[in-house]
Scaffold this active site. Structure first.
Site, PDB file in Angstrom:
ATOM      1  N   LYS A 100     -36.000   7.009  -0.954  1.00 54.33           N
ATOM      2  CA  LYS A 100     -36.427   8.251  -0.318  1.00 54.33           C
ATOM      3  C   LYS A 100     -37.881   8.169   0.158  1.00 54.33           C
ATOM      4  CE  LYS A 100     -33.173  10.603  -3.357  1.00 54.33           C
ATOM      5  NZ  LYS A 100     -32.067  10.787  -2.420  1.00 54.33           N
ATOM      6  N   TRP A 110     -28.573  16.232 -10.597  1.00 57.42           N
ATOM      7  CA  TRP A 110     -29.036  14.961 -11.154  1.00 57.42           C
ATOM      8  C   TRP A 110     -29.507  15.112 -12.591  1.00 57.42           C
ATOM      9  CZ3 TRP A 110     -26.869  11.537  -8.488  1.00 57.42           C
ATOM     10  CH2 TRP A 110     -26.698  11.711  -7.112  1.00 57.42           C
ATOM     11  N   ASP A 151     -37.680  12.085 -13.817  1.00 52.88           N
ATOM     12  CA  ASP A 151     -37.001  11.470 -12.678  1.00 52.88           C
ATOM     13  C   ASP A 151     -37.715  11.968 -11.422  1.00 52.88           C
ATOM     14  OD1 ASP A 151     -35.371  10.705 -10.593  1.00 52.88           O
ATOM     15  OD2 ASP A 151     -33.544  11.622 -11.389  1.00 52.88           O
TER      16      ASP A 151
END
Length: 360
Positions: free
Chosen positions: A196, A102, A172
């Site tokens: 999540k 990511w 992030d």
């Protein structure tokens, strides 16, 4: 009612209390005669949901008044673009620390916007560890430094986060926000997809220092401009109303069980159950991440060969465990144990792992 033992990496498990509350209110929210997804986003009912959700998040994470809280769409992937579009200053560069897939994607998108480069990386070791901040040299003229605090695919997490760096720190936190206490003033901007730890997919939380909003150029497309969304209180266009509502319910649940400190204790307990099963297996299970970089959210491990892994996953699924297959770049297995995964489910998985080892 049968409930799966859900270890999916995302979208992931939601608290059962939240699902029960949503089920109760699905047809008629606060005597409106409508479900939340039917309400106008300009209605008093939804405006209240929007503001209560922001207030809950501010309280749980101790977000100072000089930060804006935004609810956006497009997931973390859109933030890979919005961050440099809004914050990467002309004539400057941005630094990225690569700790997994990511962060690689975030850098790739930033390089489409302007000057951005990797200033530290653990790719050579297949992302088994997190670089130390003492090894990272951030140029003082950089527009910002970007990190990914938890890496779902490789099972690593930043544990030694700085109190202050000499440029705005962008994080992030899609896969570990709300899982542990957070010192928000250390960051210029935090972003996180909800699916999540915060709720269902569809809404993305952005926490941004108000001073950084001044960098948002007026010639940016409105939907990609942080200042536009801040000015409109995240209601510039029709928001993902149902996702924001679920976010509110999850935050109320987190507050009711003792807040972020209690969640951290539970997450440490859950992670230790699985890491103990790995470490005490005499090599039958091998953890991917180095011990000092291990994630409390995503436990990654491999078995001796693909046949044994396939047997493990098949027997696990028959026993009710869902989502244990590892990502193709690592292989093996991955157990995602976000906030809403009950400790009892993790205990059952640890027992299954121990029993499987003894049988094989």
């Amino acid at each position: 009612m049968k409930r799966a033992l859900n270890f999916n990496a995302g979208p992931a498990a939601l608290p059962e209390a939240v699902l029960a509350r949503a089920e109760k209110e699905m047809m008629n929210y606060q005597d409106s005669g409508m479900g939340v997804m039917e309400l106008s986003h300009r209605s008093k009912q939804f405006e209240a949901i929007n503001e209560v959700t922001k207030s809950l998040l501010r309280g749980l994470l101790n977000i100072p008044d000089d930060y804006e809280v935004l609810f956006l769409q497009g997931g973390a992937s859109l933030q890979f673009t919005m961050v440099p579009m809004n914050l990467l200053e002309e004539g400057s560069a941005a630094g990225y620390v690569l700790t997994g897939t990511w962060s690689e994607k975030a850098l790739k998108e930033a390089q489409k916007i302007g000057s951005a480069a990797a200033i530290a990386s653990s790719k050579s070791s297949n992302y088994k560890s997190i670089p130390s901040f003492t090894e990272i040299d951030v140029h003082p003229d950089s527009s910002y430094l970007h990190i990914t605090t938890n890496n779902t695919i490789y099972g690593t997490q930043w544990h030694d986060l700085p109190k202050k760096v000499n440029v705005p720190l962008i994080a992030d936190m899609s896969s570990d926000i709300l899982s542990r206490p957070l010192h928000v003033p250390s960051y210029g901007l935090i972003y996180a997809g909800a699916q999540k730890n915060l709720g269902p997919s569809g809404v993305t939380v952005v926490i941004i220092q108000k001073d950084l909003l001044k960098r948002s150029r007026p010639d940016l497309p409105s939907m990609l401009n942080y200042q536009v969304h801040a000015d409109s209180k995240s209601l510039y266009n029709t928001p993902p109303t149902l996702s924001v509502y679920f976010l509110m319910l999850v935050l109320e649940w987190a507050e009711s069980i003792g807040g972020v400190k209690q969640l951290e204790l539970q997450n440490k307990e859950k992670a230790s159950l699985l890491y103990d099963a790995i470490d005490s297996s005499d090599g039958f299970y091998k953890g991917h991440a180095e011990k000092e970089s291990r994630s409390l959210m995503n436990i990654t491990y491999t078995l001796e060969n693909e046949d044994l892994t396939s047997t493990f996953l098949h027997e696990a699924e028959k026993s009710g465990f869902i989502g244990l297959a590892g990502h193709r770049s690592v292989g093996g297995c991955r157990a995602s144990i976000y906030n809403a995964v009950p400790t009892e489910h993790v205990e059952k998985l640890a027992k299954f792992m121990n029993d499987f080892r003894l049988r094989n």
